[in-house]
Design a protein around this motif. Sequence first.
Motif, PDB file in Angstrom:
ATOM      1  N   GLY A 249     -21.960 -17.485 -35.937  1.00  0.00           N
ATOM      2  CA  GLY A 249     -21.147 -16.361 -35.513  1.00  0.00           C
ATOM      3  C   GLY A 249     -21.677 -15.007 -35.909  1.00  0.00           C
ATOM      4  O   GLY A 249     -22.879 -14.809 -36.102  1.00  0.00           O
ATOM      5  N   PHE A 250     -20.769 -14.073 -36.046  1.00  0.00           N
ATOM      6  CA  PHE A 250     -21.125 -12.680 -36.269  1.00  0.00           C
ATOM      7  C   PHE A 250     -22.011 -12.519 -37.489  1.00  0.00           C
ATOM      8  O   PHE A 250     -22.990 -11.767 -37.470  1.00  0.00           O
ATOM      9  CB  PHE A 250     -19.838 -11.858 -36.397  1.00  0.00           C
ATOM     10  CG  PHE A 250     -20.079 -10.383 -36.552  1.00  0.00           C
ATOM     11  CD1 PHE A 250     -20.950  -9.714 -35.708  1.00  0.00           C
ATOM     12  CD2 PHE A 250     -19.415  -9.651 -37.530  1.00  0.00           C
ATOM     13  CE1 PHE A 250     -21.173  -8.345 -35.839  1.00  0.00           C
ATOM     14  CE2 PHE A 250     -19.626  -8.291 -37.667  1.00  0.00           C
ATOM     15  CZ  PHE A 250     -20.506  -7.635 -36.816  1.00  0.00           C
ATOM     16  N   TRP A 251     -21.680 -13.198 -38.587  1.00  0.00           N
ATOM     17  CA  TRP A 251     -22.479 -13.092 -39.795  1.00  0.00           C
ATOM     18  C   TRP A 251     -23.445 -14.261 -39.951  1.00  0.00           C
ATOM     19  O   TRP A 251     -24.020 -14.466 -41.009  1.00  0.00           O
ATOM     20  CB  TRP A 251     -21.567 -12.967 -41.019  1.00  0.00           C
ATOM     21  CG  TRP A 251     -20.883 -11.645 -41.060  1.00  0.00           C
ATOM     22  CD1 TRP A 251     -21.446 -10.445 -41.387  1.00  0.00           C
ATOM     23  CD2 TRP A 251     -19.519 -11.369 -40.728  1.00  0.00           C
ATOM     24  NE1 TRP A 251     -20.515  -9.442 -41.286  1.00  0.00           N
ATOM     25  CE2 TRP A 251     -19.321  -9.968 -40.888  1.00  0.00           C
ATOM     26  CE3 TRP A 251     -18.448 -12.146 -40.318  1.00  0.00           C
ATOM     27  CZ2 TRP A 251     -18.092  -9.372 -40.644  1.00  0.00           C
ATOM     28  CZ3 TRP A 251     -17.232 -11.548 -40.076  1.00  0.00           C
ATOM     29  CH2 TRP A 251     -17.054 -10.173 -40.235  1.00  0.00           C
ATOM     30  N   GLY A 252     -23.619 -15.033 -38.899  1.00  0.00           N
ATOM     31  CA  GLY A 252     -24.638 -16.075 -38.908  1.00  0.00           C
ATOM     32  C   GLY A 252     -26.017 -15.463 -38.707  1.00  0.00           C
ATOM     33  O   GLY A 252     -26.169 -14.260 -38.486  1.00  0.00           O
ATOM     34  N   THR A 253     -27.027 -16.300 -38.769  1.00  0.00           N
ATOM     35  CA  THR A 253     -28.397 -15.820 -38.561  1.00  0.00           C
ATOM     36  C   THR A 253     -28.866 -16.182 -37.161  1.00  0.00           C
ATOM     37  O   THR A 253     -28.265 -17.015 -36.472  1.00  0.00           O
ATOM     38  CB  THR A 253     -29.358 -16.441 -39.589  1.00  0.00           C
ATOM     39  OG1 THR A 253     -29.434 -17.853 -39.359  1.00  0.00           O
ATOM     40  CG2 THR A 253     -28.891 -16.182 -41.020  1.00  0.00           C
ATOM     41  N   LYS A 254     -29.959 -15.571 -36.758  1.00  0.00           N
ATOM     42  CA  LYS A 254     -30.514 -15.828 -35.420  1.00  0.00           C
ATOM     43  C   LYS A 254     -30.895 -17.297 -35.278  1.00  0.00           C
ATOM     44  O   LYS A 254     -30.677 -17.908 -34.224  1.00  0.00           O
ATOM     45  CB  LYS A 254     -31.741 -14.929 -35.204  1.00  0.00           C
ATOM     46  CG  LYS A 254     -32.336 -15.046 -33.806  1.00  0.00           C
ATOM     47  CD  LYS A 254     -33.488 -14.059 -33.625  1.00  0.00           C
ATOM     48  CE  LYS A 254     -34.074 -14.161 -32.215  1.00  0.00           C
ATOM     49  NZ  LYS A 254     -35.198 -13.198 -32.033  1.00  0.00           N
ATOM     50  N   PHE A 255     -31.439 -17.894 -36.328  1.00  0.00           N
ATOM     51  CA  PHE A 255     -31.857 -19.294 -36.272  1.00  0.00           C
ATOM     52  C   PHE A 255     -30.659 -20.211 -36.057  1.00  0.00           C
ATOM     53  O   PHE A 255     -30.675 -21.079 -35.176  1.00  0.00           O
ATOM     54  CB  PHE A 255     -32.585 -19.665 -37.566  1.00  0.00           C
ATOM     55  CG  PHE A 255     -32.989 -21.110 -37.653  1.00  0.00           C
ATOM     56  CD1 PHE A 255     -34.137 -21.569 -37.035  1.00  0.00           C
ATOM     57  CD2 PHE A 255     -32.210 -22.025 -38.371  1.00  0.00           C
ATOM     58  CE1 PHE A 255     -34.513 -22.906 -37.118  1.00  0.00           C
ATOM     59  CE2 PHE A 255     -32.578 -23.353 -38.462  1.00  0.00           C
ATOM     60  CZ  PHE A 255     -33.739 -23.792 -37.830  1.00  0.00           C
ATOM     61  N   VAL A 256     -29.613 -20.031 -36.848  1.00  0.00           N
ATOM     62  CA  VAL A 256     -28.443 -20.912 -36.756  1.00  0.00           C
ATOM     63  C   VAL A 256     -27.726 -20.722 -35.421  1.00  0.00           C
ATOM     64  O   VAL A 256     -27.389 -21.693 -34.731  1.00  0.00           O
ATOM     65  CB  VAL A 256     -27.480 -20.668 -37.926  1.00  0.00           C
ATOM     66  CG1 VAL A 256     -26.255 -21.567 -37.806  1.00  0.00           C
ATOM     67  CG2 VAL A 256     -28.176 -20.912 -39.264  1.00  0.00           C
ATOM     68  N   ASN A 257     -27.476 -19.479 -35.046  1.00  0.00           N
ATOM     69  CA  ASN A 257     -26.827 -19.220 -33.762  1.00  0.00           C
ATOM     70  C   ASN A 257     -27.647 -19.763 -32.600  1.00  0.00           C
ATOM     71  O   ASN A 257     -27.095 -20.294 -31.629  1.00  0.00           O
ATOM     72  CB  ASN A 257     -26.584 -17.718 -33.579  1.00  0.00           C
ATOM     73  CG  ASN A 257     -25.389 -17.223 -34.379  1.00  0.00           C
ATOM     74  OD1 ASN A 257     -24.433 -17.944 -34.595  1.00  0.00           O
ATOM     75  ND2 ASN A 257     -25.451 -15.976 -34.818  1.00  0.00           N
ATOM     76  N   GLY A 258     -28.959 -19.647 -32.701  1.00  0.00           N
ATOM     77  CA  GLY A 258     -29.828 -20.157 -31.643  1.00  0.00           C
ATOM     78  C   GLY A 258     -29.740 -21.670 -31.510  1.00  0.00           C
ATOM     79  O   GLY A 258     -29.726 -22.207 -30.387  1.00  0.00           O
ATOM     80  N   LYS A 259     -29.694 -22.368 -32.633  1.00  0.00           N
ATOM     81  CA  LYS A 259     -29.560 -23.830 -32.585  1.00  0.00           C
ATOM     82  C   LYS A 259     -28.253 -24.238 -31.912  1.00  0.00           C
ATOM     83  O   LYS A 259     -28.195 -25.224 -31.166  1.00  0.00           O
ATOM     84  CB  LYS A 259     -29.622 -24.397 -34.001  1.00  0.00           C
ATOM     85  CG  LYS A 259     -31.013 -24.448 -34.611  1.00  0.00           C
ATOM     86  CD  LYS A 259     -31.906 -25.436 -33.884  1.00  0.00           C
ATOM     87  CE  LYS A 259     -33.270 -25.555 -34.534  1.00  0.00           C
ATOM     88  NZ  LYS A 259     -34.169 -26.449 -33.748  1.00  0.00           N
ATOM     89  N   CYS A 260     -27.183 -23.491 -32.182  1.00  0.00           N
ATOM     90  CA  CYS A 260     -25.896 -23.800 -31.553  1.00  0.00           C
ATOM     91  C   CYS A 260     -25.932 -23.504 -30.057  1.00  0.00           C
ATOM     92  O   CYS A 260     -25.459 -24.306 -29.242  1.00  0.00           O
ATOM     93  CB  CYS A 260     -24.788 -22.978 -32.213  1.00  0.00           C
ATOM     94  SG  CYS A 260     -24.466 -23.413 -33.934  1.00  0.00           S
TER      95      CYS A 260
END
Length: 586
Positions: A262-273
């Motif tokens: 989410g908003f305070w997630g990172t590009k890597f984690v958000n990208g995997k989702c």
Amino acid sequence: MKDLISHQLVKYLEDRGVTHLFGLCGHTNIAVLSALEKSSIKFINTRHEQVAAHIADGYARAGKQTAVLLSHLGPGLTNASTGVANAALDSIPMVVIAGDVPSHYYGKHPHQEINLHADASQSEIYRPFCKRVWRVERPDLFPEIIEKAFQLAESGRPGPVLVSVPMDIFSMEVDVALFDRVKPHTRKLRKPSIDEQTATQIIETLVNAKSPLLYVGGGVVLADAAEELKEFVTRMSFPVAHSLMGKGVLPDDHPFTLGMTGFWGTKFVNGKCRDADYVFGLGTRFAEADCSSWESEYTFNFPGSKLIHIDIDPSEIGRNYPAEIGVVADLKQALVVLNRVAKKLYPEGRRNDTLKEEIAAYRKDFVAGNQKHVVNDAFPMRPERILAAVREVLPRDAIITTDVGWNKNGVGQQFPVYTPGSILTPGGYATMGFGAPAAIGAKIACPNRVVVSLVGDGGFGQNPALLATAMEENVPVVWVIMNNCAYGTIAGLQKAHYGTTVGTLFRKDGEPYNVDYAAIARAYGAEGVRIESAEEFKTVLERAVNSGKPFVIDVAMMNEPVPTAGHWNIMDIYSPDRKVHHVSTD
């Protein structure tokens, strides 16, 4: 045989195993307090009902049990409402027992009644956020109502309930047989599970997917299903992202933990989702901030991705994203079946060394990218250095409470949590003022664990009288006040979008107004140290943890924004033609 309602209530609570009652006195509830005089139940006295509610909330979370809150009518009940609403939005079981106006004064507008639209209706205030509210109209109805209250608070999706009792009823007699009548009733309802056919379908769907992903929320903690989740992930080698409330459900150093979305997630984690073709949601409501305002460009891409969703609350399945497979079940029971089927289908487990190496490399790069801030000697301190020092000092199973701002968002993104249920944070309601008192409740529930509250000066400053309760009850919590002389997150938003900080910074005659919270702590009798350099912080924290006393550490902090890779639609409301998030106000 007859006895007073107040005495029978205390006996009922004792029989249920209640050991602590949280609250504040008033003329409508002192009959109950008097009945506690020779009880095994400990009354935790507070200076404000919101503090009492947050302490009860922290106690319920850390102790995995229903908290009981005692309130006065009118202003007492409205003072407590914010804390009870916070518990409600995070699905925390709580029974609120409140004194009410005398039943024989109905319609006369007695002292402290709220009645501009209806008489004897204070319980209506709690309807929007409680699972149910009761007003006890007769003493003979009380035993059945209090039994129903506990059952409802604990069953299905947990949450608070309110039992509003006219003060004269507390002092009325009741036939003890009416309380005896409810004793044989079960104290724990059996919860729904899933069948092996459904479990098989879920597992085969995920195994056959190109890029499956598990997305877990706080419901896993509420179901006490963390060990079952870990067993499933370890066997099947699926990557796991989590909501803010799901942090720590799977240890942050597990090889398949991705991190917060989410908003305070990172590009890597958000990208995997976003790139997952199947997402398996477990105990999550896919909340706005965790899902970048549900905009498919950032975190989740439904219906491009497909969803399998298990939750105890049927209203959450399909609320924000359509589910191909939707299952209403208790997560602990469901994961037991999933593990049994997974073991049968894959007795040797599945390996995904490529993914494991990718996650390990991401973690290494993320830590390296933060390192310059972690070792920065600047003072006021970098927030990253504060968090890193806290993690280094604390044992693996320490309980952390947060408030809102850097201490919440930064912890979600950058602070490793290793023990399920050891991070207590205000999720759905995001209540400023939660973290500091919640730590007291957590320490009362878990006296043998270290409890540290990470809180901003805005949050701690709302009600420092919580220190009186900590001192009176000898509750050795450590409060780390990340002090930026501001409502820092909001200040950063306002400056980024409107070019000003009106009403968000603490100022006197144009200069920062910096309250000495360490001195306030000492005034209450607690330990208090005001940090003077970055180098000093870790040494003082070690001393505080080992002191065995309530201890406040006031540390000046830069007001830097938490890095964001996701999105929050409020940015488009503020600045529809610009891509702007937060900025520093230092």
